[in-house]
Write a protein that holds these residues in place. Structure first.
Motif, PDB file in Angstrom:
ATOM      1  N   PRO A  98       0.814  -1.223   0.000  1.00  0.00           N
ATOM      2  CA  PRO A  98       0.000   0.000   0.000  1.00  0.00           C
ATOM      3  C   PRO A  98       0.851   1.278   0.000  1.00  0.00           C
ATOM      4  O   PRO A  98       0.475   2.273  -0.625  1.00  0.00           O
ATOM      5  N   TRP A 125       1.933   1.842  -3.610  1.00  0.00           N
ATOM      6  CA  TRP A 125       0.903   1.718  -4.625  1.00  0.00           C
ATOM      7  C   TRP A 125       0.924   2.863  -5.634  1.00  0.00           C
ATOM      8  O   TRP A 125       0.961   2.642  -6.835  1.00  0.00           O
ATOM      9  N   HIS A 126       0.886   4.091  -5.163  1.00  0.00           N
ATOM     10  CA  HIS A 126       0.823   5.224  -6.092  1.00  0.00           C
ATOM     11  C   HIS A 126       2.073   5.327  -6.964  1.00  0.00           C
ATOM     12  O   HIS A 126       1.988   5.691  -8.130  1.00  0.00           O
ATOM     13  N   LYS A 130       1.808   1.807  -9.309  1.00  0.00           N
ATOM     14  CA  LYS A 130       0.562   1.294  -9.887  1.00  0.00           C
ATOM     15  C   LYS A 130       0.584   1.240 -11.410  1.00  0.00           C
ATOM     16  O   LYS A 130      -0.104   0.423 -12.006  1.00  0.00           O
ATOM     17  N   SER A 131       1.382   2.070 -12.049  1.00  0.00           N
ATOM     18  CA  SER A 131       1.464   2.058 -13.511  1.00  0.00           C
ATOM     19  C   SER A 131       2.777   1.484 -14.035  1.00  0.00           C
ATOM     20  O   SER A 131       3.023   1.516 -15.243  1.00  0.00           O
ATOM     21  N   ALA A 191      -3.566   0.963 -15.264  1.00  0.00           N
ATOM     22  CA  ALA A 191      -4.113   1.122 -13.918  1.00  0.00           C
ATOM     23  C   ALA A 191      -5.310   2.068 -13.941  1.00  0.00           C
ATOM     24  O   ALA A 191      -5.263   3.112 -14.582  1.00  0.00           O
ATOM     25  N   PRO A 238      -7.832   4.888 -12.348  1.00  0.00           N
ATOM     26  CA  PRO A 238      -7.527   6.009 -11.461  1.00  0.00           C
ATOM     27  C   PRO A 238      -7.828   5.638 -10.013  1.00  0.00           C
ATOM     28  O   PRO A 238      -8.683   4.790  -9.741  1.00  0.00           O
ATOM     29  N   CYS A 239      -7.126   6.263  -9.116  1.00  0.00           N
ATOM     30  CA  CYS A 239      -7.318   6.012  -7.693  1.00  0.00           C
ATOM     31  C   CYS A 239      -8.694   6.532  -7.278  1.00  0.00           C
ATOM     32  O   CYS A 239      -9.026   7.700  -7.554  1.00  0.00           O
ATOM     33  N   PRO A 240      -9.511   5.721  -6.635  1.00  0.00           N
ATOM     34  CA  PRO A 240     -10.858   6.160  -6.280  1.00  0.00           C
ATOM     35  C   PRO A 240     -10.901   7.264  -5.237  1.00  0.00           C
ATOM     36  O   PRO A 240     -11.907   7.944  -5.105  1.00  0.00           O
ATOM     37  N   THR A 241      -9.805   7.473  -4.517  1.00  0.00           N
ATOM     38  CA  THR A 241      -9.800   8.501  -3.474  1.00  0.00           C
ATOM     39  C   THR A 241      -9.315   9.850  -3.961  1.00  0.00           C
ATOM     40  O   THR A 241      -9.294  10.811  -3.212  1.00  0.00           O
ATOM     41  N   HIS A 242      -8.913   9.944  -5.237  1.00  0.00           N
ATOM     42  CA  HIS A 242      -8.438  11.215  -5.772  1.00  0.00           C
ATOM     43  C   HIS A 242      -9.426  11.790  -6.791  1.00  0.00           C
ATOM     44  O   HIS A 242     -10.168  11.055  -7.424  1.00  0.00           O
TER      45      HIS A 242
END
Length: 86
Positions: free
Chosen positions: A27, A30-31, A34-35, A77, A79-83
């Motif tokens: 985790p 991850w950012h 992720k790609s 990847a 997109p991050c759901p929290t951004h």
């Protein structure tokens, strides 16, 4: 005890699980990863090995298809759901 001797005491499944754990994206990373196509494909191939050794060929095949998708750039990847939310 040599490293080779120590590895002889570990099952093939345990080795594959250790490799999967090593290659899994944490985790915290991850950012950043992720790609990263190499990281993502490696993660999926290691998971496929574990499923093969557990006699779950359909699960292994799904992971291998994901790995190929990362390598041939047919998947990316999400997109991050929290951004990006207001």
């Amino acid at each position: 005890m040599s490293q080779t001797s120590q590895l002889n005491d570990v099952t093939t499944l345990e080795l594959a699980q250790a490799l999967m754990e090593r290659l899994s994206i944490s985790p915290d990373d991850w950012h950043r990863l992720k790609s990263n196509r190499n990281s993502r494909a490696s993660e999926q191939v290691a998971a496929a090995m574990v499923f093969l050794l557990k006699n779950q060929p359909l699960e292994a095949q799904a992971r291998l298809e994901q790995a190929v998708g990362w390598l041939d750039k047919s998947i990316s990847a999400p997109p991050c759901p929290t951004h990006g939310k207001n």
